[in-house]
Each structure stands twice: as C-alpha cells, then as structure tokens.
Scaffold this motif. Sequence first.
Motif, PDB file in Angstrom:
ATOM      1  N   MET A   1       0.807  -1.206   0.000  1.00 27.87           N
ATOM      2  CA  MET A   1       0.000   0.000   0.000  1.00 27.87           C
ATOM      3  C   MET A   1       0.844   1.261   0.000  1.00 27.87           C
ATOM      4  O   MET A   1       0.512   2.260  -0.617  1.00 27.87           O
ATOM      5  CB  MET A   1      -0.892  -0.026   1.225  1.00 27.87           C
TER       6      MET A   1
ATOM      7  N   PRO B   1     -15.377   7.286   0.742  1.00 25.01           N
ATOM      8  CA  PRO B   1     -15.725   6.240  -0.219  1.00 25.01           C
ATOM      9  C   PRO B   1     -16.764   6.736  -1.217  1.00 25.01           C
ATOM     10  O   PRO B   1     -17.241   7.865  -1.130  1.00 25.01           O
ATOM     11  CB  PRO B   1     -16.306   5.162   0.683  1.00 25.01           C
TER      12      PRO B   1
ATOM     13  N   ALA C   1     -13.540   9.342  -3.424  1.00 25.65           N
ATOM     14  CA  ALA C   1     -13.272   8.111  -4.176  1.00 25.65           C
ATOM     15  C   ALA C   1     -13.092   8.453  -5.650  1.00 25.65           C
ATOM     16  O   ALA C   1     -13.691   9.403  -6.156  1.00 25.65           O
ATOM     17  CB  ALA C   1     -14.417   7.131  -3.982  1.00 25.65           C
TER      18      ALA C   1
ATOM     19  N   GLY D   1      -8.229  11.650  -6.831  1.00 27.71           N
ATOM     20  CA  GLY D   1      -7.108  10.812  -7.248  1.00 27.71           C
ATOM     21  C   GLY D   1      -7.228   9.430  -6.682  1.00 27.71           C
ATOM     22  O   GLY D   1      -8.190   9.106  -5.979  1.00 27.71           O
ATOM     23  N   ALA D   2      -6.220   8.619  -6.967  1.00 30.68           N
ATOM     24  CA  ALA D   2      -6.241   7.214  -6.558  1.00 30.68           C
ATOM     25  C   ALA D   2      -5.914   7.082  -5.075  1.00 30.68           C
ATOM     26  O   ALA D   2      -5.054   7.790  -4.553  1.00 30.68           O
ATOM     27  CB  ALA D   2      -5.231   6.426  -7.381  1.00 30.68           C
ATOM     28  N   GLY D   3      -6.584   6.153  -4.437  1.00 31.03           N
ATOM     29  CA  GLY D   3      -6.294   5.886  -3.028  1.00 31.03           C
ATOM     30  C   GLY D   3      -4.844   5.509  -2.818  1.00 31.03           C
ATOM     31  O   GLY D   3      -4.185   5.986  -1.883  1.00 31.03           O
ATOM     32  N   SER D   4      -4.317   4.673  -3.727  1.00 25.90           N
ATOM     33  CA  SER D   4      -2.944   4.187  -3.557  1.00 25.90           C
ATOM     34  C   SER D   4      -1.909   5.274  -3.801  1.00 25.90           C
ATOM     35  O   SER D   4      -0.733   5.099  -3.481  1.00 25.90           O
ATOM     36  CB  SER D   4      -2.704   3.010  -4.506  1.00 25.90           C
TER      37      SER D   4
ATOM     38  N   GLY E   1      -4.310   9.157  -1.732  1.00 27.19           N
ATOM     39  CA  GLY E   1      -4.722   8.746  -0.384  1.00 27.19           C
ATOM     40  C   GLY E   1      -3.508   8.379   0.458  1.00 27.19           C
ATOM     41  O   GLY E   1      -3.335   8.859   1.587  1.00 27.19           O
ATOM     42  N   ALA E   2      -2.639   7.544  -0.125  1.00 26.03           N
ATOM     43  CA  ALA E   2      -1.449   7.105   0.609  1.00 26.03           C
ATOM     44  C   ALA E   2      -0.539   8.290   0.925  1.00 26.03           C
ATOM     45  O   ALA E   2       0.064   8.351   2.009  1.00 26.03           O
ATOM     46  CB  ALA E   2      -0.702   6.044  -0.195  1.00 26.03           C
TER      47      ALA E   2
ATOM     48  N   THR F   1     -13.172   6.293   5.716  1.00 23.45           N
ATOM     49  CA  THR F   1     -14.361   5.440   5.606  1.00 23.45           C
ATOM     50  C   THR F   1     -14.198   4.589   4.367  1.00 23.45           C
ATOM     51  O   THR F   1     -13.913   5.109   3.284  1.00 23.45           O
ATOM     52  CB  THR F   1     -15.645   6.282   5.487  1.00 23.45           C
TER      53      THR F   1
ATOM     54  N   VAL G   1      -8.470  -1.869   3.654  1.00 29.48           N
ATOM     55  CA  VAL G   1      -7.717  -0.620   3.481  1.00 29.48           C
ATOM     56  C   VAL G   1      -7.620   0.120   4.821  1.00 29.48           C
ATOM     57  O   VAL G   1      -6.577   0.678   5.159  1.00 29.48           O
ATOM     58  CB  VAL G   1      -8.349   0.267   2.375  1.00 29.48           C
TER      59      VAL G   1
ATOM     60  N   ILE H   1      -4.238   1.562   6.616  1.00 29.15           N
ATOM     61  CA  ILE H   1      -4.095   2.986   6.966  1.00 29.15           C
ATOM     62  C   ILE H   1      -3.757   3.126   8.449  1.00 29.15           C
ATOM     63  O   ILE H   1      -2.876   3.910   8.834  1.00 29.15           O
ATOM     64  CB  ILE H   1      -5.376   3.759   6.592  1.00 29.15           C
TER      65      ILE H   1
ATOM     66  N   GLU I   1     -14.161   4.291   9.866  1.00 33.42           N
ATOM     67  CA  GLU I   1     -15.527   3.769   9.705  1.00 33.42           C
ATOM     68  C   GLU I   1     -15.438   2.704   8.627  1.00 33.42           C
ATOM     69  O   GLU I   1     -15.243   3.013   7.457  1.00 33.42           O
ATOM     70  CB  GLU I   1     -16.503   4.873   9.270  1.00 33.42           C
TER      71      GLU I   1
ATOM     72  N   GLY J   1     -16.313  -1.696   7.460  1.00 28.28           N
ATOM     73  CA  GLY J   1     -17.419  -2.509   6.943  1.00 28.28           C
ATOM     74  C   GLY J   1     -18.391  -2.967   8.011  1.00 28.28           C
ATOM     75  O   GLY J   1     -18.247  -2.669   9.202  1.00 28.28           O
TER      76      GLY J   1
ATOM     77  N   GLN K   1     -17.928  -3.601  -9.079  1.00 27.37           N
ATOM     78  CA  GLN K   1     -18.729  -3.879  -7.890  1.00 27.37           C
ATOM     79  C   GLN K   1     -19.801  -4.918  -8.221  1.00 27.37           C
ATOM     80  O   GLN K   1     -20.095  -5.796  -7.417  1.00 27.37           O
ATOM     81  CB  GLN K   1     -19.349  -2.573  -7.368  1.00 27.37           C
TER      82      GLN K   1
ATOM     83  N   PHE L   1     -21.953  -5.727   0.059  1.00 21.60           N
ATOM     84  CA  PHE L   1     -22.049  -4.360  -0.454  1.00 21.60           C
ATOM     85  C   PHE L   1     -22.827  -4.309  -1.765  1.00 21.60           C
ATOM     86  O   PHE L   1     -22.426  -3.696  -2.744  1.00 21.60           O
ATOM     87  CB  PHE L   1     -20.661  -3.743  -0.614  1.00 21.60           C
TER      88      PHE L   1
HETATM   89  P1  NAP Z   1     -11.764   1.330  -0.441  1.00 18.42           P
HETATM   90  O1  NAP Z   1     -10.697   0.887  -1.341  1.00 18.42           O
HETATM   91  O2  NAP Z   1     -11.646   1.041   0.995  1.00 18.42           O
HETATM   92  O3  NAP Z   1     -11.954   2.907  -0.719  1.00 18.42           O
HETATM   93  C1  NAP Z   1     -12.325   3.898   0.197  1.00 18.42           C
HETATM   94  C2  NAP Z   1     -11.498   5.147  -0.020  1.00 18.42           C
HETATM   95  O4  NAP Z   1     -10.140   4.896   0.348  1.00 18.42           O
HETATM   96  C3  NAP Z   1     -11.437   5.622  -1.471  1.00 18.42           C
HETATM   97  O5  NAP Z   1     -11.332   7.025  -1.513  1.00 18.42           O
HETATM   98  C4  NAP Z   1     -10.153   4.983  -1.938  1.00 18.42           C
HETATM   99  O6  NAP Z   1      -9.622   5.546  -3.097  1.00 18.42           O
HETATM  100  C5  NAP Z   1      -9.277   5.180  -0.738  1.00 18.42           C
HETATM  101  N1  NAP Z   1      -8.117   4.283  -0.691  1.00 18.42           N
HETATM  102  C6  NAP Z   1      -7.974   3.063  -1.270  1.00 18.42           C
HETATM  103  N2  NAP Z   1      -6.766   2.559  -0.995  1.00 18.42           N
HETATM  104  C7  NAP Z   1      -6.117   3.470  -0.241  1.00 18.42           C
HETATM  105  C8  NAP Z   1      -4.834   3.534   0.345  1.00 18.42           C
HETATM  106  N3  NAP Z   1      -3.967   2.526   0.195  1.00 18.42           N
HETATM  107  N4  NAP Z   1      -4.483   4.621   1.058  1.00 18.42           N
HETATM  108  C9  NAP Z   1      -5.356   5.627   1.224  1.00 18.42           C
HETATM  109  N5  NAP Z   1      -6.591   5.631   0.681  1.00 18.42           N
HETATM  110  C10 NAP Z   1      -6.972   4.577  -0.021  1.00 18.42           C
HETATM  111  O7  NAP Z   1     -13.142   0.738  -0.903  1.00 18.42           O
HETATM  112  P2  NAP Z   1     -13.531   0.320  -2.401  1.00 18.42           P
HETATM  113  O8  NAP Z   1     -12.403  -0.346  -3.105  1.00 18.42           O
HETATM  114  O9  NAP Z   1     -14.061   1.527  -3.028  1.00 18.42           O
HETATM  115  O10 NAP Z   1     -14.687  -0.737  -2.124  1.00 18.42           O
HETATM  116  C11 NAP Z   1     -14.341  -2.104  -1.865  1.00 18.42           C
HETATM  117  C12 NAP Z   1     -15.231  -2.695  -0.822  1.00 18.42           C
HETATM  118  O11 NAP Z   1     -15.076  -1.969   0.405  1.00 18.42           O
HETATM  119  C13 NAP Z   1     -16.709  -2.607  -1.108  1.00 18.42           C
HETATM  120  O12 NAP Z   1     -17.134  -3.619  -1.937  1.00 18.42           O
HETATM  121  C14 NAP Z   1     -17.288  -2.677   0.265  1.00 18.42           C
HETATM  122  O13 NAP Z   1     -17.365  -3.998   0.705  1.00 18.42           O
HETATM  123  C15 NAP Z   1     -16.280  -1.934   1.104  1.00 18.42           C
HETATM  124  N6  NAP Z   1     -16.681  -0.522   1.355  1.00 18.42           N
HETATM  125  C16 NAP Z   1     -17.210  -0.224   2.538  1.00 18.42           C
HETATM  126  C17 NAP Z   1     -17.600   1.090   2.799  1.00 18.42           C
HETATM  127  C18 NAP Z   1     -18.186   1.450   4.103  1.00 18.42           C
HETATM  128  O14 NAP Z   1     -18.768   2.526   4.244  1.00 18.42           O
HETATM  129  N7  NAP Z   1     -18.078   0.622   5.109  1.00 18.42           N
HETATM  130  C19 NAP Z   1     -17.476   2.065   1.822  1.00 18.42           C
HETATM  131  C20 NAP Z   1     -16.918   1.719   0.602  1.00 18.42           C
HETATM  132  C21 NAP Z   1     -16.530   0.416   0.385  1.00 18.42           C
HETATM  133  P3  NAP Z   1     -10.020   4.899  -4.527  1.00 18.42           P
HETATM  134  O15 NAP Z   1     -11.253   5.578  -4.920  1.00 18.42           O
HETATM  135  O16 NAP Z   1      -8.885   5.169  -5.411  1.00 18.42           O
HETATM  136  O17 NAP Z   1     -10.218   3.413  -4.308  1.00 18.42           O
END
Ligand code: NAP
Length: 462
Positions: free
Chosen positions: A1, A140, A167, A196-199, A202-203, A217, A222, A226, A240, A242, A321, A368
Amino acid sequence: MRTQPTPAHPAPTEHRVLNPATEELLATVPASTPQDVDAAVRRAAAAQPAWAALPPGDRARLLRRFATVVDEHLEELARLEVREAGHPVSAARWEAGNVRDLLDYAAGGVERLTGHQIPVAGGVNITFQEPLGTVAVIAPWNFPMPIAAWGSAPALAAGNAVLLKPAETTPLTALRLAELALAAGLPEGLFQVLPGAGSVAGAALVDHPGVAKVVFTGSTAVGKSIMAACAEQVKRVTLELGGKSPNIVFADADLAQAAAAAPGSFLDNAGQDCCARSRILVQADVYDDFMARLEPAVHAFTCGDPTEAGTSMGPLISAAQRERVRSYVTEDAPAAIRGTAPQGKGFWYPATVLERDPQDRAAVEEVFGPVAVVVPFRDEEDAVRLANATPYGLSGSIWTRDVSRALRMSRAVAAGNLSVNSHASVRYWTPFGGFKQSGLGRELGPDALAAFTETKNVFLSA
Ligand code: NAP
Ligand code: MG
C-alpha cells in the motif's frame, strides 16, 4: 500500500467518471500526485492558524454561511449525486441536505468547545481543546457527500484545515463543495479537495507529516493498512469500516411491520451501505410466515431510473462492484427471492434474498450489494450468538414487542448503532461508529468536534 507506482504501472493522470445508470462519460478529473498533495498540505498549513484564531462566533458564522450556500445549491448537488453515484433523486436530496445540516450543527459547536476547570491544590487547573492542524478525510463512493461532510464539518468547526480525498469513482460533488466553500467566504486553502487514486493521493495524505489526523471510511482491509501506516507517526485516526449487520426478528414482533421494513434495510443505496442489515435472523417459529410477507415487500422496492421520483433503488456503482456482488450468488443454490432490474446499459443488479447457512461466504462477508441472507434461530441466546458471530459490529435491528427483551438484546449485541422496531441508525446529532473491526472512534453526535482536538491541560500556580 505504501509503494509509489512503478514505471511499469504508471498511475493514471486522470480518472474517468461514469454515470453508473447509463455508463456514459460524465467527466475526466485530474488525479492528484504526491507533489499535489504536498502543495495542498502547505496551503492548508498556511491557512489554518488564522482560521483557528478567528473569534468563535466568526468561525461559526462562516460555517453557517457555507451551510446556506449548500442549501441554495441543494438541487444541483443532488442531481450531481444522481449522475455520478446512481442514487435515487429522493435519496440524493436527503444527502445534500445532510451536508447542510452537518455544517449547521458543527457551527453550533464552535462556541461550545469548552474545556474544564478542575480543582487542584496550589493553583488553577484548566483544559483547552486545541485543533490538530490539518486533517485528511478519505471518503468512499457509497455516500460521497454525507461521508465527506461527516469528517470535514466538525474538523473545520474545531479549527482545523481539511484535505478531502473523494473516491475515484465519485469526485464531482466533493469538487463542487470546495467551490461552494470559497463562495461562502471560507479562506483559500482551508478546505481543499484532492481527487485521485487511493494508492497514490490517499497514501500520500496518510504518509505526510503535515497531516495530523486521517478520517477514513471504506473497506476494512484498506482501513487496517491505513491504521498501520498511521502508527509510524502516531497519527490520529478515525475509521468507519465494513459491516455485516443483523436484523433480528422475534416471533413476538409485529411481523407485518418487520417484513415491510426489511427491504429498505438492505436495499437502500442498492445495499452499498456499511449499515445494511444484510443478515436477517428470524425466529424459527415464524420463519415461513416472515418469508411469505417479505417476498411482496422486496418486489415492491422498485429498481430503475434514479432520476425518477418513485424509484427506490438505482444501479451499483461500477461493473467491478457488480462482479463482486455476483460472486456471492452462486448458481448451485437458487435465491429464495429475486427482484427485477433494468436490462442493458448500467450496472444493474436485482434485489436478492438467499437462504444459506451461517458459515456461507454470503452470510459472513460484506457483500455491499442488494443481497441479504436469511438464517433461522431458536431463542434469544441463539440470536445473540449468531448476531455476534462476526468480526464486524457496526449496526443492527431488533424486532420484538417485549420491552425487556429489546433492552436485553440491545445490551447483548456488540455493535455501535442499534435500532429497536426500526432500522434508523444515522442522525447527524447522534454518535455513529463501530465495535470490533467495523471501526475506531465515533463520528457525528454531540462529541463530534472533540475528535478533532487535543486536550491540553494547564496548571497555573497561584
Ligand atoms: P476502499 O478501497 O476502501 O476505498 C475507500 C477510499 O479509500 C477511497 O477514496 C479509496 O480511493 C481510498 N483508498 C484506497 N486505498 C487506499 C490507500 N492505500 N491509502 C489511502 N486511501 C486509499 O473501498 P472500495 O475499493 O471503493 O470498495 C471495496 C469494498 O469496500 C466494497 O465492496 C465494500 O465492501 C467496502 N466498502 C465499505 C464502505 C463502508 O462505508 N463501510 C465504503 C466503501 C466500500 P479509490 O477511490 O482510489 O479506491
Ligand atoms: Mg479500493
């Protein structure tokens, strides 16, 4: 990450934002680089001290003006949310209104951010709630606007600067909110949005020494990475994550009401909700009766064009998704109840109710998507055991007419947000957050601002 993209896999310089109901291209948004993040942190650091030093009433007034400007653009923001996230327009209006209300509520906290005077010998002891500095909010795609505001509004009210990373799939409402903040008179640099990208973006926020706290959230995976990265600098973190929340229906409940309310609890936002009650636990004595009532209620939850007022459920956010959701609904065991969804363009998926044993992947993992698993239970003890047999602990509902049982269950279920004879769990003025691996810390509610401060204790010898 933590790795930066290698030259073999260069990070994209922009993101394509699609309408999930039509798959049409809405916008291309530049992707923030680590250099962009660094520049934004510098701008935030320049803006924050003057913001923190404002007389409390002035800071509150600016946030209220921001709330008013959001309210004046409510329909525009809601329509943007419909286009980029596929939310039904009625839900999207509520979401834009939630941003306004959060700003208003947080503004009311500015003058109330009081410390203590604690009796001591030989002098006076007082505490201050000092702002942290710059806070990163990583949001998210499932509720882009509200979740952005849950972190940003109290952080700003407590005297911090905010850097918001939306996101990749849903950056448009966040970018518009940043423009509205400036229009409302918030200082330049105080509230910046870094798409931008989380990786990458965000990172970079997580790693930057100029960011004092990360509010994240999203997925539990992830979130854990973090939290681990924040440990390096003992950086403050609110998570926050899953959920796999139970909806527990006892034989003594008003079954008609419980069955009528159940679809909304796992189909709202097409199930892309961390609070989704995706495990329906039904007391064995009334299982068949409940299922017979659930079926027409699921069919009445209309899935279709999110721009239409009568629509209850839109598409999923993306093709990826939808593939994820599909993987839980295997062909070998047919669904007990299956709704309908539009065909053709758009990331549609129908409401699906599965009868599976509690160890099945669909009953254990956060899907989800619009999928619930129904599991029978014997008695109260069995219900508690099943409800708590999960690493998650975000929400849950208890349906019973017995007040004592409702209270016993409310204390026994290990989750942060429970509702009795209801599925309501989110209000901006009540605390929200998870037990166990559903999160860390609380958002919303009367203590929301405190999470964006350090308590400083001062002793004056007298
Ligand atoms: P995610 O990867 O956890 O994304 C959430 C946020 O974090 C997005 O802005 C994402 O950017 C960012 N992110 C990702 N990797 C990161 C990193 N290494 N460092 C910092 N920030 C980072 O979630 P997702 O991939 O969108 O969804 C995958 C699954 O997560 C869903 O199917 C669901 O099960 C779960 N989810 C749960 C919630 C909740 O409210 N509990 C919300 C969303 C998703 P990017 O947009 O670039 O990915
Ligand atoms: Mg991701």
